[in-house]
Design a protein around this motif. Structure first.
Motif, PDB file in Angstrom:
ATOM      1  N   PRO A  87       0.821  -1.142  -0.032  1.00  0.00           N
ATOM      2  CA  PRO A  87      -0.269   0.076   0.116  1.00  0.00           C
ATOM      3  C   PRO A  87       0.910   1.378  -0.002  1.00  0.00           C
ATOM      4  CG  PRO A  87      -0.589  -1.402   1.768  1.00  0.00           C
ATOM      5  CD  PRO A  87       0.533  -2.019   1.099  1.00  0.00           C
ATOM      6  N   TYR A  88       0.403   2.381  -0.784  1.00  0.00           N
ATOM      7  CA  TYR A  88       1.266   3.673  -0.751  1.00  0.00           C
ATOM      8  C   TYR A  88       0.220   4.662  -0.788  1.00  0.00           C
ATOM      9  CZ  TYR A  88       0.369   3.302  -5.840  1.00  0.00           C
ATOM     10  OH  TYR A  88      -0.188   3.244  -6.783  1.00  0.00           O
ATOM     11  N   ARG A  89       0.750   5.816  -0.355  1.00  0.00           N
ATOM     12  CA  ARG A  89      -0.309   7.017  -0.410  1.00  0.00           C
ATOM     13  C   ARG A  89       0.358   7.998  -1.569  1.00  0.00           C
ATOM     14  NH1 ARG A  89      -2.163   8.311   5.718  1.00  0.00           N
ATOM     15  NH2 ARG A  89      -3.758   6.577   5.448  1.00  0.00           N
ATOM     16  N   ASP A 106      -7.354   3.860   0.536  1.00  0.00           N
ATOM     17  CA  ASP A 106      -7.581   3.905   1.877  1.00  0.00           C
ATOM     18  C   ASP A 106      -7.577   2.524   2.439  1.00  0.00           C
ATOM     19  OD1 ASP A 106      -7.185   6.917   2.485  1.00  0.00           O
ATOM     20  OD2 ASP A 106      -9.323   7.310   2.346  1.00  0.00           O
ATOM     21  N   TRP A 109      -4.324   0.593   2.848  1.00  0.00           N
ATOM     22  CA  TRP A 109      -3.601   1.124   3.720  1.00  0.00           C
ATOM     23  C   TRP A 109      -4.224   0.870   5.190  1.00  0.00           C
ATOM     24  CZ3 TRP A 109       0.840   4.020   3.051  1.00  0.00           C
ATOM     25  CH2 TRP A 109       1.258   4.707   4.155  1.00  0.00           C
TER      26      TRP A 109
END
Length: 123
Positions: A87-89, A106, A109
């Motif tokens: 997961p990444y933003r 989201d 995450w």
């Protein structure tokens, strides 16, 4: 179009041209994820007079079991260099959050954070 959407992030499209994209799609093995077709129709109140067409027409929704399709994709070597497993933003140049796929969402995450907390609790 795909290349244009990833250009601002300094990335390239996974295929050089449309022919390469179609060749990749055609090489995908057919799995046991059959299409399911549902008939949909609006069933709410209809206004007096001439209602909009969408209120009186039927529509087809064609879908597959998303989980089953994902299993087939993960089992295929065609996607091995195109999948993010972490997961990444993602943020644009102005610092605003952007979303581009499942692992930038989201949900991904939160699942990773939930897993980290669980592992910490059992150790």
């Amino acid at each position: 179009m795909w290349a244009a959407t990833v250009l601002e992030f300094g990335r390239d499209a996974p295929w050089k041209n449309v022919a390469e994209l179609y060749a990749n799609i055609d090489a995908i093995q057919h799995g046991d994820s059959p299409w399911k077709v549902y008939q949909l129709r609006y069933n709410g109140p209809i206004p007096v007079g001439t209602p909009p067409k969408w209120m009186t027409q039927s529509y087809e929704l064609c879908t597959r079991d998303s989980r089953q399709v994902l299993h087939h994709q993960l089992a295929s070597g065609h996607f091995k260099d195109c999948i993010n497993f972490t997961p990444y933003r993602q943020f644009n140049g102005d610092g605003h959050r952007t979303w581009s796929n499942l692992m930038s969402a989201d949900w991904s995450w939160k699942q990773a954070v939930r897993h980290i907390i669980y592992v910490s609790l059992i150790n």
